[in-house]
Design a protein around this motif. Structure first.
Motif, PDB file in Angstrom:
ATOM      1  N   GLY A 517      29.393 -13.357 -84.013  1.00  0.00           N
ATOM      2  CA  GLY A 517      28.227 -13.424 -82.991  1.00  0.00           C
ATOM      3  C   GLY A 517      28.323 -11.554 -83.381  1.00  0.00           C
ATOM      4  O   GLY A 517      29.105 -10.953 -83.909  1.00  0.00           O
ATOM      5  N   THR A 518      27.455 -11.291 -81.941  1.00  0.00           N
ATOM      6  CA  THR A 518      26.887  -9.692 -82.307  1.00  0.00           C
ATOM      7  C   THR A 518      28.499  -9.091 -81.243  1.00  0.00           C
ATOM      8  O   THR A 518      28.849  -9.937 -80.897  1.00  0.00           O
ATOM      9  N   ILE A 519      28.513  -7.960 -82.130  1.00  0.00           N
ATOM     10  CA  ILE A 519      30.133  -7.140 -81.265  1.00  0.00           C
ATOM     11  C   ILE A 519      29.274  -5.601 -81.215  1.00  0.00           C
ATOM     12  O   ILE A 519      28.701  -4.930 -82.177  1.00  0.00           O
ATOM     13  N   ILE A 520      29.648  -5.089 -80.814  1.00  0.00           N
ATOM     14  CA  ILE A 520      29.954  -3.955 -80.167  1.00  0.00           C
ATOM     15  C   ILE A 520      30.934  -3.592 -79.888  1.00  0.00           C
ATOM     16  O   ILE A 520      31.939  -3.709 -79.279  1.00  0.00           O
ATOM     17  N   LYS A 521      30.961  -2.288 -81.108  1.00  0.00           N
ATOM     18  CA  LYS A 521      31.981  -1.619 -81.092  1.00  0.00           C
ATOM     19  C   LYS A 521      31.939   0.464 -80.478  1.00  0.00           C
ATOM     20  O   LYS A 521      30.313   0.557 -80.628  1.00  0.00           O
ATOM     21  N   THR A 522      32.448   0.843 -80.380  1.00  0.00           N
ATOM     22  CA  THR A 522      31.975   2.603 -79.373  1.00  0.00           C
ATOM     23  C   THR A 522      32.994   2.713 -80.657  1.00  0.00           C
ATOM     24  O   THR A 522      34.255   3.005 -81.515  1.00  0.00           O
TER      25      THR A 522
END
Length: 641
Positions: A517-522
């Motif tokens: 699904g939605t993944i937040i990466k830095t």
């Protein structure tokens, strides 16, 4: 160690927890008092205060000038100037191939932080402190500006006379010190603003001045211990100290070590329920705390705000041999030959003044008593005529003045030579003995032979800069100042060798994964990666790059290398206007030119056909840069190579 130090036990009053910090600070003051006395004299020699008080009093009685021929200050200025012209950058070496880009990122952010806090100025002043007194100190901290609502990492030079390190530290860099104190004078309003909850205690104690304390401080220490009646200030002490304790940790089946605290308790319970906790136990840990106090008033005792678990102070030490010794700089060994130089010059001046008239013989009756008295006082004044009795001139025989003894002049010359030999700063480093027309390589070799004697202090600077980088970035499991505080999504502009470039850090990116699904990466996360920090030999000063360019140009000319091979590296070495445009234009020109066959293959197999002389001249003329971008880059650029 010092006279009547036993009075300290009688004066010490039990103040509960504060008594421990008062005792630590006073023990450090006693230990560093000897260094401060020597170092203050070292600094005095640099500024020209080179006669002892008793000698000045004697000169005043004899009406002699306290002559000073200061040869120490130019030597320190040369050494400081060499450091300013030969700076080196901090470099990061990745431990894995995945960290290469992050290593370059850290180099860029480190340069940004150092440029922002004007580190080069602090570096030069601390280097000078080390050269003069033997030790300089950096403070690495984080300061938050509430008006701008933004913080900044700072690397600053602090007064070496305000720092008192653990006298029982055995390591040469004080890395095993149990505490480091920093003392400074503060006025009442400043303290009340910093510690408003202690305003009443500060107000009540500010006007207190214990005569016993004053008498004891003047007999044992250089400065008053707690109060300064002239400045009307109180001495405030920050004591950074190590606190030993234990911590419970849990070991997982895959080898992870998780400390047991409120933040990790839920994770540990989940792993235990899944049967993934293999073992647990207590391990020793070291925490850093800071206690701020003055006299018998405790202002605060708090944990260190930094997660790297180190003291925020970095020493730069030149000459130090451990327990029982005190740091020394270049000036310490130069004071005796400098004293000799001053005394020899004063003796030479005294002999010139006393023998200028030469003396002589005067028969009785040649002068009256008044005339003889005037003759003694004014005989050496230019343009003055002495009166004598009639026929008295023939009765006066003047003795020829003697020149100063050759031994005094030779001794002064020897003292000057001793200064150069002891300091290691000679003609090679100054460049005054280099013959005209010498190659760049010869110049570099001569200067490197001289700088070998001075390599110890430059190695100390490298070590200090590495420790500064350690505090900025931390180590595995211990965040430094940058990973701890620089967590916002920002773009930093960095001024590099080839101009400006922008670095985007801690960038939050949202990605859609079919499964997760939605993944937040830095992206460019400053808190990840594992690196080795080194102070590299990459030159950061224009002077060093110019020297390399001169060496390359000299070697290429003597070897007869063709221009098409030499031009590109030469452009990269020289600092000239529009250098990047010139490099790009030259690369494009090289791509547009057809490859040339080797000379042997170009030779015709048949007899050579005569050609027109004008055609031969046109072919031998160098090809011009025809590319539009090359012409634009070259416009307005004067040749500097």
């Amino acid at each position: 160690m010092y006279e009547e130090v036993s009075d300290l036990k009688e004066y010490e009053v039990e103040d509960g927890e504060l008594a421990k910090f008062r005792k630590l600070f006073k023990a450090a003051v006693e230990f560093w008092n000897k260094w401060q006395k020597e170092a203050k004299e070292d600094y005095d020699f640099v500024v020209g205060k080179q006669w002892r008080p008793e000698e000045l009093a004697e000169f005043d009685k004899q009406e002699k000038p306290p002559l000073v021929i200061n040869r120490v200050r130019p030597l320190i200025n040369i050494l400081s100037g060499w450091q300013k012209s030969n700076r080196f950058d901090i470099s990061f070496l990745p431990r894995t191939g995945d960290d290469i880009e992050l290593a370059e990122l850290r180099e860029g952010v480190t340069k940004y932080v150092m440029d922002k806090c004007n580190f080069e100025t602090s570096e030069s002043f601390t280097f000078r402190d080390c050269a003069i007194g033997g030790i300089g100190w950096f403070e690495v901290r984080y300061k938050y500006d509430y008006e701008a609502d933004k913080g900044q990492a700072l690397i600053e030079r602090i007064d070496p006379f305000s720092v008192y390190c653990d006298p029982e530290a055995h390591e040469l860099d004080f890395s095993d010190a149990k505490f480091i104190c920093r003392a400074r004078w503060a006025d009442k309003d400043e303290l009340i603003q910093l510690f408003p909850d202690k305003a009443e205690e500060i107000q009540n104690n500010y006007n207190l001045y214990d005569p016993v304390e004053k008498e004891f401080s003047e007999r044992v220490y250089i400065d008053p211990m707690w109060y300064n009646s002239e400045l009307k200030k109180i001495r405030v002490v920050e004591c950074w100290y190590k606190e030993q304790s234990t911590q419970t940790v849990f070991y997982t089946a895959d080898g992870q070590k998780i400390p047991f605290d409120e933040k990790n308790q839920e994770q540990i319970n989940l792993l235990a329920a899944q049967g993934l906790v293999a073992d647990y136990g207590d391990i020793p840990v070291t925490n850093i705390r800071c206690c701020t106090f003055f006299d018998r008033t405790l202002l605060e005792d708090i944990p260190s705000p930094y997660q790297h678990k180190k003291f925020p102070y970095v020493p730069m030490i030149y000459e130090y041999f451990g327990v029982g010794d005190i740091p020394a700089g270049f000036v310490r060994a130069l004071k005796d030959p400098q004293r000799e130089l001053n005394k020899r010059r004063l003796q030479q001046l005294h002999l010139l003044n006393t023998t200028a008239g030469g003396g002589g013989f005067v028969e009785e009756g040649a002068m009256s008593s008044e005339q003889f008295e005037e003759f003694e006082k004014k005989n050496n004044i230019p343009g003055h005529f002495n009166k004598v009795m009639p026929g008295g001139i023939s009765k006066i025989l003047e003795r020829e003045p003697k020149s100063p003894p050759v031994g005094i002049i030779q001794a002064e010359q020897q003292a000057t030579a001793d200064l150069m030999a002891i300091s290691g700063i000679n003609e090679n480093l100054l460049g005054t003995d280099i013959a005209p027309g010498s190659s760049g390589r010869a110049i570099e070799l001569k200067q490197r032979q001289s700088i070998t004697h001075l390599s110890v202090i430059f190695d100390a600077l490298r070590s200090a800069k590495k420790k500064i980088a350690d505090l900025l970035w931390g180590s595995t499991g211990r965040k430094g100042i940058i990973p701890q505080f620089y967590t916002a999504d920002e773009v930093y502009r960095i001024q590099g060798e080839n101009g400006q470039k922008f670095i985007h850090v801690n960038q939050q990116v949202v990605e859609q994964d079919p499964l997760a699904g939605t993944i937040i990466k830095t992206l460019n996360d400053l808190s990840v990666g594992d690196f080795d920090i080194v102070v590299s030999d990459i030159e950061s000063s224009t002077t060093q790059r110019r020297a390399k360019a001169m060496l390359f140009t000299d070697a290429a000319g003597k070897l007869g290398m063709p221009p098409e091979i030499v031009m590109l590296p030469m452009l990269e070495l020289y600092d000239i206007p529009k250098r990047d445009q010139l490099i790009q234009a030259y690369k494009q020109m090289q791509l547009q030119q057809p490859p040339q066959m080797p000379e042997m293959q170009q030779m015709p197999q048949t007899a050579e056909i005569p050609r027109d002389p004008q055609q031969i001249a046109n072919q031998q003329r160098p090809k011009a840069m025809t590319n539009a971008a090359a012409q634009s880059a070259l416009a307005g650029v004067s040749p500097m190579i």
